[in-house]
Design a protein around this motif. Sequence first.
Motif: not given
Length: 242
Positions: A144-146, A148-149, A163, A167, A183
């Motif tokens: 899960v990228r920075s 991204q939700q 994650s 994120s 995140g």
Amino acid sequence: MVSDPKRAFELKGELCTLSVLRLQDTDMGRITRELAAKVKIAPGFFSNTPIIIDLKDLNSSEALLDFTGLKITLIKHGLVPIGVRNAEAKEQEAAIQAGLALLRNDPAEYSSFGNADNSRPQRRQWDPEPPPPPRKSLMITRPVRSGQQIYARECDLVVLAQSSPGSELLADGNIHVYGPLRGRALAGVHGDTEVRIFCQSLEAELIAIAGNYKLIDDAETSLKGRPVQIYLQEDHLMISPL
């Protein structure tokens, strides 16, 4: 001249997950000091974060809150105040004058504002609900990228990778991360207090279950970077090793 068939805008209701500032004191000096301490611990979490001001825990004998001062303080620390909920009549007027919206209480938990004795909304008594249907899961196989939700609506969220910092993982059910959890991670976003968060390495900046938040710097330092499970026990967020 050909008219443009497209409308200028659409107005529609959507479900959004927002942070809640549940006040327990109207002393602006104390609020400001504690908020500054929280921002110092995790400044990234407070950057442009929308927030609701909840007055449910305030005693009716407390002095009237300085809504304008609170709004200025929140904005100064990077938060974006949206509105107020669980407010009495005098608080509603002051909140409106400060430019804040009036938000409804959770209809599943509280009665309406129109109490004859002007007391704070009381919890309703509800009949037991039937057991929920079997919970499915949303599975994410990539990191899960920075920025991204990911939201797992009405199900668990399973992440088979890491994650990234910045994120955000949200789920109505449990959250499983088979890698480093960084995140934010918020489970039970619709109020389910029985859900849990599981991860192979606890490195998150914020964790939450059913609206109960904890900054990771407030957590037990011995558990950072270790496999853990996170759950609620009597409204307290607990972290224990796996």
